[in-house]
Design an enzyme around this catalytic site. Structure first.
Site, PDB file in Angstrom:
ATOM      1  N   LYS A   3      67.477  54.621  44.533  1.00  0.00           N
ATOM      2  CA  LYS A   3      68.322  55.581  44.006  1.00  0.00           C
ATOM      3  C   LYS A   3      67.213  57.071  44.132  1.00  0.00           C
ATOM      4  CE  LYS A   3      71.292  56.941  40.010  1.00  0.00           C
ATOM      5  NZ  LYS A   3      71.718  56.509  38.884  1.00  0.00           N
ATOM      6  N   SER A  20      76.561  56.248  38.475  1.00  0.00           N
ATOM      7  CA  SER A  20      75.953  57.185  39.211  1.00  0.00           C
ATOM      8  C   SER A  20      75.317  56.620  40.475  1.00  0.00           C
ATOM      9  CB  SER A  20      75.153  58.159  38.635  1.00  0.00           C
ATOM     10  OG  SER A  20      74.243  57.474  37.815  1.00  0.00           O
ATOM     11  N   SER A  77      75.573  53.149  34.864  1.00  0.00           N
ATOM     12  CA  SER A  77      75.317  53.443  36.172  1.00  0.00           C
ATOM     13  C   SER A  77      74.845  52.554  37.099  1.00  0.00           C
ATOM     14  CB  SER A  77      74.561  54.832  36.304  1.00  0.00           C
ATOM     15  OG  SER A  77      75.320  55.809  36.092  1.00  0.00           O
TER      16      SER A  77
HETATM   17  N1  GLN Z   1      79.038  57.663  33.759  1.00  0.00           N
HETATM   18  C1  GLN Z   1      78.084  57.911  32.628  1.00  0.00           C
HETATM   19  C2  GLN Z   1      77.884  59.211  32.600  1.00  0.00           C
HETATM   20  O1  GLN Z   1      78.210  60.090  33.342  1.00  0.00           O
HETATM   21  C3  GLN Z   1      76.708  57.039  32.681  1.00  0.00           C
HETATM   22  C4  GLN Z   1      75.673  57.649  33.672  1.00  0.00           C
HETATM   23  C5  GLN Z   1      74.445  56.911  33.889  1.00  0.00           C
HETATM   24  O2  GLN Z   1      74.238  55.843  33.474  1.00  0.00           O
HETATM   25  N2  GLN Z   1      73.539  57.500  34.669  1.00  0.00           N
HETATM   26  O3  GLN Z   1      77.144  59.748  31.633  1.00  0.00           O
END
Ligand code: GLN
Length: 483
Positions: free
Chosen positions: A79, A154, A178
């Site tokens: 990532k 994400s 994510s």
């Molecule tokens: N979708 C969640 C957010 O937007 C989790 C993001 C993540 O785990 N980095 O905060």
């Protein structure tokens, strides 16, 4: 031999047995990325040269009969919020478009020491804020199983690369879901281990008190093996857990597992929440599989789970607003040309290149930490977080594991989240409480609905990755055998 069909464990074995070379494996995967048949856009930066050179070095090692690392020959995606020396690390943001870190994150060092082949940097929502990879400055990532749908987020690029044959394993980060949500959307296994068990040194923070590195694999064994390699104490990370090495010490991935005597709880609150009917059906079938493997399953009450989402969004935006202050136009990334004084330098550098979601969260998070709001929202949310944690502590006095669907919705069409018609905040409601409590959880594919994948989330007690992985192995076997 169809290299792309081999599992991670098989690739390593065939490399050791000299049936394939690291170069063949690496070139096969690089070709897939370069062709990108379905325009997945799973990578922001490809490191072709680095990957080929690592593969050649590894082939020398094989030739000379040297001992090979645990990730020998495995093509891996990273990532792009994880620092890689000499290789661009953008965090999905225009702000860091040209940023090249001068050091490697500790986990990158580990992958290299273990002879893994890093192919490149995976697409993500800007600064890991989002659930669909649509907030990336570098364009959306498509779902390899349904290319008009999102791959989740994400860590959407990390998931799509493994599901779309552009990596055999990948690394993501999970602050509220994510890793698990995109894994579920792409029919993969995704593991978010206990807070502090994989080093975050060199991982760009979003909300540190919840951020956790996690892994993706096409099956439980591959993912568990990768997790085992990455879980390692690191003195450079003040949140690193000292006894990490003991967690999976006796893990035997070839052991026949059943779930006799394992007590599994289903939080009633989870069952009450709105959820796609098809996902509910697959979840109920999943419960039957777990039962037929010998698990004892009961429902239980965890009254504070209901406040998970609200609590998460207060705490995560507050932390993010503070974390993103480091991007000031002086130390890293973009610097505006349009300024007269220091304040303008900060403001314009950020305004020019942060995307909408980052700005929204910085604004909201800053507000929550300002004046009286701090007590009203931030401090209160910290207290609620404690109550959620206590809900889990009570649950684990009685149960070994808890289960839920991983997501309340199936992979959705590209565009509907970014145009505001779909709430991204709702999609993480089953995964968020796990981060608030710092617990480990895994998602395992649990069958499809109208051709789209679903996942079951298994949650474990702190540092009990072992039970989690055993249950996941059993469940995966149960599904395959059509129990
Ligand atoms: N979708 C969640 C957010 O937007 C989790 C993001 C993540 O785990 N980095 O905060």
């Amino acid at each position: 031999m169809e290299i792309l069909k081999l599992t991670a464990l098989e690739i390593r074995e065939k490399l050791i047995n000299k049936e394939i070379t690291a170069l063949e494996i690496t070139e096969t995967y690089l070709d897939e990325i370069k062709k990108d048949k379905n325009s997945l856009n799973a990578y922001i930066t490809l490191d072709e040269e680095g990957a080929i050179s690592s593969a050649k070095k590894l082939d020398e090692k094989v030739k000379n009969g040297k001992k090979l690392g645990k990730l020998a020959g495995l093509p891996i995606g990273i990532k792009d919020n994880i620092s890689t020396k000499g290789l661009k690390t953008t965090c999905g943001s225009e702000f860091l478009k040209d940023y090249i870190p001068p050091f490697n994150a500790s986990l990158i060092k580990t992958i290299k020491e273990e002879d893994g082949i890093i192919l490149g940097k995976n697409n993500l929502d800007e600064f890991a804020m989002g659930s669909s990879t649509e907030s990336s400055y570098y364009g959306v990532t498509r779902n390899p199983l349904a290319i008009d749908k999102v791959a989740g987020g994400s860590s959407g690029g990390s998931a799509a690369s493994v599901a779309g044959n552009q990596a055999i394993l990948s690394v993501g980060t999970d602050t509220g879901g994510s890793v698990r949500q995109p894994a579920s959307f792409c029919n993969l296994v995704g593991i978010k281990p206990t807070y502090g068990t994989i080093s975050k040194f060199g991982v760009v923070p979003m909300a540190n008190s919840m951020d956790q590195v996690g892994v993706f694999g096409r099956n439980v064994k591959d993912a568990a093996m990768f997790l085992d390699v990455l879980m390692k104490y690191d003195k450079n990370d003040s949140t690193s857990y000292m006894d990490t090495g003991k967690i999976l010490r006796n893990l035997d991935l070839n052991e026949e597992v059943d779930l006799k005597g394992v007590k599994i709880g289903i939080p009633r609150e989870f069952l009450k929440w709105e959820c796609d009917e098809g996902i509910k059906l697959r979840f109920r079938e999943g419960i039957e599989i777990l039962k037929s493997l010998g698990a004892e399953i009961h429902e239980l009450d965890m009254p504070y789970l209901e406040y998970g989402n609200a609590c998460y969004h207060v705490l995560s935006t507050a932390e993010a607003s503070s974390n993103l202050a480091r991007f000031d136009g002086i130390r890293y990334g973009h610097r505006t040309e349009n300024y007269e004084d220091l304040d303008e330098l900060y403001t314009n550098s950020r305004t020019e290149t942060f995307g909408f979601e980052a700005k929204r969260r910085i604004t909201f998070g800053t507000y929550l930490l300002t004046g009286e709001e701090r007590e009203k929202y931030y401090i209160k949310s910290l207290k609620v977080r404690r109550l959620i944690k206590e809900d889990f502590e009570r649950a684990f006095k009685e149960y070994d594991l808890l289960v839920s669907p991983t997501t309340p919705n199936l992979p959705y069409d590209i565009g509907i989240e970014s145009n505001g018609t779909k709430s991204m905040y709702d999609g993480d409601k089953f995964t968020i409480p796990v981060n608030l409590a710092g617990l480990p959880a895994i998602t395992v594919p649990s069958g499809k609905v109208d051709g789209l994948p679903t996942g079951i989330q298994i949650i474990g007690n702190m540092y009990d990755e072992m039970s989690l992985i055993k249950a996941a192995l059993a469940f995966e076997g149960g599904i395959k055998n059509g129990i």
